[in-house]
Design a protein around this motif. Structure first.
Motif, short mmCIF file in Angstrom:
data_model
loop_
_atom_site.label_atom_id
_atom_site.label_comp_id
_atom_site.label_asym_id
_atom_site.label_seq_id
_atom_site.Cartn_x
_atom_site.Cartn_y
_atom_site.Cartn_z
N LEU A 76 0.83 -1.33 0.03
CA LEU A 76 -0.02 0.15 -0.02
C LEU A 76 0.76 1.27 -0.05
O LEU A 76 2.05 1.21 0.38
CB LEU A 76 -0.95 0.16 1.26
N SER A 77 0.36 2.20 -0.31
CA SER A 77 1.00 3.68 -0.48
C SER A 77 1.32 4.06 0.89
O SER A 77 0.29 4.10 1.66
CB SER A 77 0.25 4.76 -1.32
N TYR A 78 2.56 4.48 1.36
CA TYR A 78 2.80 4.99 2.84
C TYR A 78 4.09 5.88 2.58
O TYR A 78 4.93 5.97 1.61
CB TYR A 78 3.28 3.68 3.40
N ASN A 79 3.79 6.96 3.66
CA ASN A 79 4.89 7.83 3.58
C ASN A 79 5.25 8.08 5.24
O ASN A 79 4.36 7.92 5.90
CB ASN A 79 5.03 9.13 2.94
N PRO A 80 6.40 8.50 5.67
CA PRO A 80 6.53 8.61 7.11
C PRO A 80 5.70 9.55 7.68
O PRO A 80 5.76 9.44 8.93
CB PRO A 80 8.14 9.00 7.14
N LYS A 81 5.02 10.48 7.08
CA LYS A 81 4.01 11.44 7.74
C LYS A 81 2.85 10.62 7.97
O LYS A 81 1.80 11.21 8.81
CB LYS A 81 3.91 12.52 6.88
N ASN A 82 2.57 9.45 7.78
CA ASN A 82 1.27 8.89 7.97
C ASN A 82 1.37 8.54 9.59
O ASN A 82 2.36 8.51 10.28
CB ASN A 82 0.87 7.54 7.06
N THR A 83 0.14 8.13 10.05
CA THR A 83 -0.11 7.42 11.34
C THR A 83 0.44 6.42 11.52
O THR A 83 0.71 5.61 10.90
CB THR A 83 -1.39 7.80 11.83
N TYR A 84 0.83 5.84 13.00
CA TYR A 84 1.05 4.72 13.43
C TYR A 84 0.04 3.67 12.88
O TYR A 84 0.25 2.52 12.49
CB TYR A 84 1.25 4.55 14.96
N LEU A 85 -1.21 4.04 12.91
CA LEU A 85 -2.19 3.26 12.57
C LEU A 85 -1.92 2.71 11.20
O LEU A 85 -2.33 1.35 10.97
CB LEU A 85 -3.72 3.75 12.88
N TRP A 86 -1.99 3.67 10.35
CA TRP A 86 -1.72 3.44 8.80
C TRP A 86 -0.39 2.41 8.46
O TRP A 86 -0.45 1.59 7.79
CB TRP A 86 -1.76 4.54 7.89
N ALA A 87 0.45 2.77 9.50
CA ALA A 87 1.73 1.71 9.42
C ALA A 87 1.36 0.48 9.89
O ALA A 87 1.81 -0.69 9.01
CB ALA A 87 2.95 2.30 10.52
N PHE A 88 0.66 0.33 10.74
CA PHE A 88 0.20 -1.24 11.10
C PHE A 88 -0.54 -1.80 9.98
O PHE A 88 -0.48 -2.78 9.71
CB PHE A 88 -0.69 -1.11 12.44
N VAL A 89 -1.47 -0.87 9.42
CA VAL A 89 -2.28 -1.38 8.17
C VAL A 89 -1.36 -1.78 7.19
O VAL A 89 -1.65 -2.96 6.50
CB VAL A 89 -3.35 -0.44 7.68
N VAL A 90 -0.36 -1.15 6.84
CA VAL A 90 0.73 -1.40 5.92
C VAL A 90 1.42 -2.90 6.32
O VAL A 90 1.65 -3.54 5.52
CB VAL A 90 1.75 -0.22 5.79
N GLY A 91 1.72 -2.99 7.68
CA GLY A 91 2.35 -4.13 8.13
C GLY A 91 1.48 -5.40 7.82
O GLY A 91 1.83 -6.32 7.50
#
Length: 395
Positions: A76-91
């Motif tokens: 999924l599209s991701y950049n470091p400015k996203n939230t921890y929640l979206w980082a978990f979704v990407v994981g």
């Protein structure tokens, strides 16, 4: 002459209705449950007290903060400015990317190896036996490290191997041609899924009609209409482009196409080859569980061995194969957490980074447990449903 007593019989009290053994069993159950509740309450109170003493806040409010962590390989599209929640979704998406594809490939490879073990060809059966025995006896972590080191030893991008036109293998990973997927392409794929569901219902209706009047009805016109013509019509109406994007070397790396990073490719190879060795033994034992009379009857009819295996033997062997196969699917999914050893950022790796940055250890570990529990329960539910469908029904 006796008359029936209109009064209802006296009710026996619950404890009076229990015998000595039942009372003893009930007593010990109450004791065990009480001890379990006391232990949980003690652990919870002790945890809350220690967290308060260290001034560590609890809760999941940190999920709304900016993550600030890079994720090199993400579906999924991701950049470091996203939230921890979206980082978990990407994981989670990265974990599913390994688990789902790994399950499909391990099933195909394991089935082929299992059938090969029973082959009349001596060389093929011995090769399958060596494959199974070697891979089952080497720890998965060692195999994972072996594939990762092997990927790092490949030539650089400029000197990449090209086994097929448009396919490149280097220390940058495996680069393949790809069709860019956007919303229009997803709509066509949705039409394919709807067509498959419609064809399943139509096929059931055709079978019911044949059972009623004994007249067979061809299903291929319906399959052609709902699986091929319908998605093609949707593609034409929406003007969907199916242009293949070919990878091209620019500088020290490739652009375009589909890139499988060395970490992902090594993890997928290790999980597929390791799990397929266990699946091969399950398939072999399932085939051998079919009575020999089934083979003899099929041979007496002059059926080809491939047709015999596909239409007669494997459908019966599935009743033995499916239950232990479920355990292997669960093992593959849980073993994907070893990705942290080679730097592939799945949900475990991202949770570890989050834990180090926020100090929310309990919450991060709870999220990991919830993710794997949900995935495992989903796999178990689907496999149990499928096992119930293929089970023999006694009349």
């Amino acid at each position: 002459m006796t008359t029936d007593d209109p009064r209802p019989p006296p009710r026996r009290r619950f404890f009076a209705a229990l015998g000595p053994n039942e009372l003893k069993g009930l007593f010990w159950q109450i004791v065990v449950v009480g001890i379990a509740v006391a232990v949980i309450a003690f652990l919870w109170t002790n945890t809350v007290t220690n967290l308060s003493a260290r001034r560590i806040t609890t809760g999941f409010a940190f999920l709304g903060r900016e993550a600030g962590m890079p994720i090199a390989d993400s579906l999924l599209s991701y950049n470091p400015k996203n939230t921890y929640l979206w980082a978990f979704v990407v994981g989670v998406a990265n974990t599913l990317r390994v688990a789902v594809i790994g399950i499909v490939l391990a099933t195909i490879l394991g089935t082929l190896i299992g059938i090969s073990r029973l082959s009349a060809n001596w060389l093929l059966s011995r090769f399958a036996a060596v494959y199974v025995e070697v891979l089952r006896d080497i720890p998965l972590l060692l195999q994972l490290l072996f594939w990762y080191v092997l990927m790092q030893a490949l030539p650089a991008a400029r000197a990449a191997w090209r086994p097929v036109e448009g396919v490149f293998l280097s220390n940058r990973g495996l680069i393949l041609p790809a069709v860019p997927i956007g919303l229009p392409q997803l709509r066509v794929f949705g039409a394919v899924v709807l067509g498959l569901a419609a064809f399943y219902l139509i096929q059931r209706w055709l079978i019911a009609q044949q059972m009623r009047d004994g007249k067979p009805r061809p299903a291929w016109p319906f399959a052609l209409g709902v699986i091929v013509v319908l998605p093609a019509a949707v593609s034409v109406l929406l003007g969907v482009s199916w242009t293949i994007e070919w990878p091209e070397l620019r500088g020290f790396n490739y652009i375009g196409g589909l890139t499988l990073s060395p970490e992902y490719f090594a993890l997928l190879l290790a999980l597929v080859t390791y799990t397929s060795a266990f699946i091969a033994e399950i398939v072999r034992s399932g085939i051998q569980s079919v009575p020999r009379g089934q083979w003899d009857a099929a041979n007496a009819l002059g059926l080809r061995r491939s047709f015999m295996l596909r239409q007669i033997i494997l459908p019966q062997a599935l009743r033995v194969i499916v239950p232990p196969m479920t355990s292997q699917y669960l093992n593959l999914t849980k073993n994907s957490s070893l990705a942290v050893a080679i730097g592939y950022q799945d949900v475990v790796s991202i949770a570890n980074t989050t834990l180090n940055q926020t100090g929310q250890a309990i919450e991060a570990i709870a999220l990991i447990m919830a993710v794997f529990l949900t995935i495992s329960l989903g796999i178990s539910f689907f496999m149990n449903w499928y096992n119930a469908r293929i089970a023999l029904v006694e009349r």
